[in-house]
Design a protein around this motif. Structure first.
Motif, PDB file in Angstrom:
ATOM      1  N   VAL A  36       1.920   9.486  -0.194  1.00 31.85           N
ATOM      2  CA  VAL A  36       1.648  10.856  -0.653  1.00 31.85           C
ATOM      3  C   VAL A  36       0.136  11.066  -0.715  1.00 31.85           C
ATOM      4  O   VAL A  36      -0.572  10.321  -1.395  1.00 31.85           O
ATOM      5  N   LEU A  37      -0.333  12.057   0.017  1.00 33.49           N
ATOM      6  CA  LEU A  37      -1.769  12.377   0.039  1.00 33.49           C
ATOM      7  C   LEU A  37      -2.013  13.698  -0.668  1.00 33.49           C
ATOM      8  O   LEU A  37      -1.237  14.639  -0.508  1.00 33.49           O
ATOM      9  N   ILE A  64       3.726   5.735  -2.550  1.00 39.37           N
ATOM     10  CA  ILE A  64       2.363   5.217  -2.625  1.00 39.37           C
ATOM     11  C   ILE A  64       1.460   6.454  -2.617  1.00 39.37           C
ATOM     12  O   ILE A  64       1.635   7.326  -1.776  1.00 39.37           O
ATOM     13  N   GLU A  65       0.507   6.524  -3.537  1.00 40.00           N
ATOM     14  CA  GLU A  65      -0.312   7.738  -3.639  1.00 40.00           C
ATOM     15  C   GLU A  65      -1.777   7.501  -3.293  1.00 40.00           C
ATOM     16  O   GLU A  65      -2.349   6.480  -3.670  1.00 40.00           O
ATOM     17  N   GLU A  80      -9.228   4.694   4.999  1.00 43.07           N
ATOM     18  CA  GLU A  80      -8.731   4.143   3.731  1.00 43.07           C
ATOM     19  C   GLU A  80      -7.206   4.272   3.655  1.00 43.07           C
ATOM     20  O   GLU A  80      -6.499   3.313   3.326  1.00 43.07           O
ATOM     21  N   ALA A  81      -6.714   5.464   4.009  1.00 47.04           N
ATOM     22  CA  ALA A  81      -5.270   5.714   3.897  1.00 47.04           C
ATOM     23  C   ALA A  81      -4.479   4.946   4.950  1.00 47.04           C
ATOM     24  O   ALA A  81      -3.360   4.477   4.688  1.00 47.04           O
ATOM     25  N   GLU A  88       1.226  -1.307   3.005  1.00 50.09           N
ATOM     26  CA  GLU A  88       2.410  -0.998   2.194  1.00 50.09           C
ATOM     27  C   GLU A  88       3.644  -0.706   3.051  1.00 50.09           C
ATOM     28  O   GLU A  88       4.725  -0.454   2.519  1.00 50.09           O
ATOM     29  N   LYS A  89       3.444  -0.717   4.354  1.00 50.75           N
ATOM     30  CA  LYS A  89       4.547  -0.448   5.296  1.00 50.75           C
ATOM     31  C   LYS A  89       5.300   0.842   4.955  1.00 50.75           C
ATOM     32  O   LYS A  89       6.534   0.856   4.871  1.00 50.75           O
ATOM     33  N   VAL A  90       4.552   1.923   4.739  1.00 52.18           N
ATOM     34  CA  VAL A  90       5.209   3.211   4.511  1.00 52.18           C
ATOM     35  C   VAL A  90       5.844   3.671   5.827  1.00 52.18           C
ATOM     36  O   VAL A  90       5.398   3.272   6.911  1.00 52.18           O
TER      37      VAL A  90
END
Lengths: 388, 388
Positions: A36-37, A64-65, A80-81, A88-90
């Protein structure tokens, strides 16, 4: 009308109290862990964050934020993201915010699926062909990024504010709840309206007299934006106007108005991107200055089309074609001014000596301009018109 | 503006010399054996058949053909094609033709995937949730079926000309080459234009003053259709006008103008479907008669919206709201007449005694009408206005 291919797979959920649907939508795309951004945190004040996160949790989606995406979004944040997303393997990205957050999300979604440096896509040495599914909750209507495959990112060290696009970057689902825009600072409503009008104008003047139906739609949407942005600066809680402006801004750049327009002109955006890469001026503020200047510089390339603009947008009836064309440009500038947007670069505190560096920077984008192909001198001339 | 969900996944390939792409497009969807549907055979004369079949063969796609789909397409033909499709185990459908062929293809594509009688979907006892992928090559612009999920089929024995729709019925790819419409009989161009205008009007009058941007787009597209259909009846080979009309007809019913319109009114279509179920009159001819009659009967439900129509479509400036509303309706009727469409049911050879049976038949569709909910007497009153 020129040949074209049209396709826009984004599903839009529009209206009051719709944000709560985000979890179900993301789940239906089999996403289990979402990055989530978001930006500076206004979403914590207006309840959007709580509603969205609550909906994700209800649907058992891991979260993950990353916050702190800024306007004129930067590549360092993208890196960074991407790093977090990979670690985190999103398997999906949710942008909660405006165009800056969505554009960051798009770049991140492609970057996670790419072994190299995602800036390659902006340098056009990599064509994006893979990306994680993108979802958005729009909090400010302006860029149209919620329903297209484009994104603009600034590489800070080189002052390159550049764009890329790909069909895999269309959001799967975008939620637009106009009510949450009522609390925006006035200038953000103004800049959103200017940005949307500018997107339409980037395409409008292309195509001559062979794009009637697209031009009719374009004019109708411009008139709607003008009418309802004027209402909103006095009455920011007017839901009807909020919803008209919001959907108009999406329509302005969801592909429908780009049809048979040879991709559009985009010189104004190119020049403005250079100005905001150096000065961090709001994109909409820059456009309110540059677009009328560009129009003044190029209108002779198709006087009839600029005449049509003057007639159909401002109802100007008297005068030669050239007079109507020029009056239309003046009226547009006046409209931006009345709305509260700046009309000269000087007003922004920019020094005349800086124009050269903007021109140098803009020149890196080639080719620039479709209605009139612009060289460095042309760019400088437009900047000078925009200066004072 | 009311809340809405918008989604339209159809890819449109538009323009001259685009039909040759059909094979590649179908192959990219992993279809190996396609059922090709078409009508009376004009596609053999204008080269469309050869180009399409050649493209399929080049892409090693197996072909099963069924011709003879007629206008006001019938359920018996659907059954025939479903049987063949099931037996031959086709995995995709290609419609080459106009709305009748495409609507047949949609129904067949759902019918092949359904164990029961596909008419259930029209009786609304089955919600279509599965269908083979559908591809279309459009040969006449009118119904908009090439870019939506709806279809209309007539069950001959019961004289039911009914519709259904589903998200799985959106064509995957539609190819629109306006050049092939140059050889259409004049009345088909006329009826196509009337049909497209009628689709827009079915939605236009809903939403009051809360659908500005949709109404602006609607008006712009109507003006485009009017302008270019007038050119085409004198100059059928005018490519610019062909392309404006073709894309306008697609836009008229691809969902964009239905937004925040509570689904639209559709009483006019309901009544016309009854007329053509009994008489086999061309759909566009029926609409040219029924739509102005419906407008005359219901305009008091929202005089301001009908006034807006008169002002923005016909530039009527003087008079009370009611006078402008009524003059707008007269002007529309006049426009249809000038184009060469019939304006009364009597002209079609229909007898006054038949109106009752049309009303009985229309009444089977419930509820009918959104701007004004219509009962049997209302329907009969509209038919009487339409009669002479």
């Amino acid at each position: 009308m020129d040949n074209f291919i049209f396709e826009n797979p984004t599903k839009v959920i529009f209206g009051q109290d719709t944000i709560k649907n985000i979890g179900t939508e993301i789940k239906s795309h089999n996403v289990k862990k979402v990055l989530v951004l978001y930006g500076k945190g206004s979403i914590f004040k207006n309840g959007v964050y709580d509603t969205a996160i609550g909906s994700l949790k209800e649907n058992d989606i891991d979260i993950i934020e990353i916050g702190g995406v800024k306007s004129n979004p930067v590549l360092s944040k993208v890196y960074e993201a991407i790093e977090v997303g990979k670690k985190e393997k999103v398997d999906g990205i949710l942008a909660i915010g405006g165009g800056s957050t969505i554009d960051t999300a798009k770049t991140v979604s492609a970057g996670i699926c790419y072994e190299g440096d995602i800036w390659d896509a902006f340098e056009k040495t990599y064509i994006i062909d893979k990306a994680l599914p993108i979802f958005t909750i729009l909090t400010i209507s302006a860029t149209g990024s919620e329903m297209n495959g484009g994104c603009v990112i600034t590489k800070e060290d080189e002052k390159k504010k550049w764009s890329t696009s790909a069909s895999v970057l269309y959001p799967k689902v975008s939620i637009i709840d106009p009510t949450i825009q009522s609390t925006l600072p006035k200038e953000q409503t103004v800049y959103g309206a200017v940005d949307a009008i500018s997107h339409i104008l980037e395409c409008y003047f292309i195509g001559g007299d062979k794009t009637d139906v697209i031009d009719e739609m374009s004019e109708g949407i411009i008139r709607t934006i003008m009418k309802h942005s004027k209402i909103l600066i006095k009455d920011p809680n007017n839901y009807n106007s909020r919803s008209q402006l919001a959907w108009s801004a999406t329509l302005a750049l969801n592909g429908n108005l780009k049809i048979a327009k040879n991709g559009g002109d985009w010189a104004t955006h190119g020049i403005e991107h250079s100005v905001s890469a150096f000065t961090d001026v709001a994109h909409g503020a820059g456009l309110a200055i540059i677009h009328p200047a560009w129009m003044k510089y190029v209108y002779k390339e198709d006087v009839n089309k600029f005449k049509r603009f003057g007639e159909n947008i401002f109802g100007i009836k008297e005068g030669t074609s050239e007079e109507i064309a020029l009056e239309g440009i003046s009226k547009l500038k006046e409209f931006f001014k009345d709305l509260g947007a700046p009309t000269t670069l000087k007003e922004l505190g920019i020094k005349k000596e800086e124009l050269d560096k903007f021109a140098d920077n803009t020149e890196l984008v080639t080719p620039l301009g479709r209605l009139k192909a612009l060289n460095r001198q042309d760019i400088l001339n437009i900047l000078k018109i925009a200066y004072e």
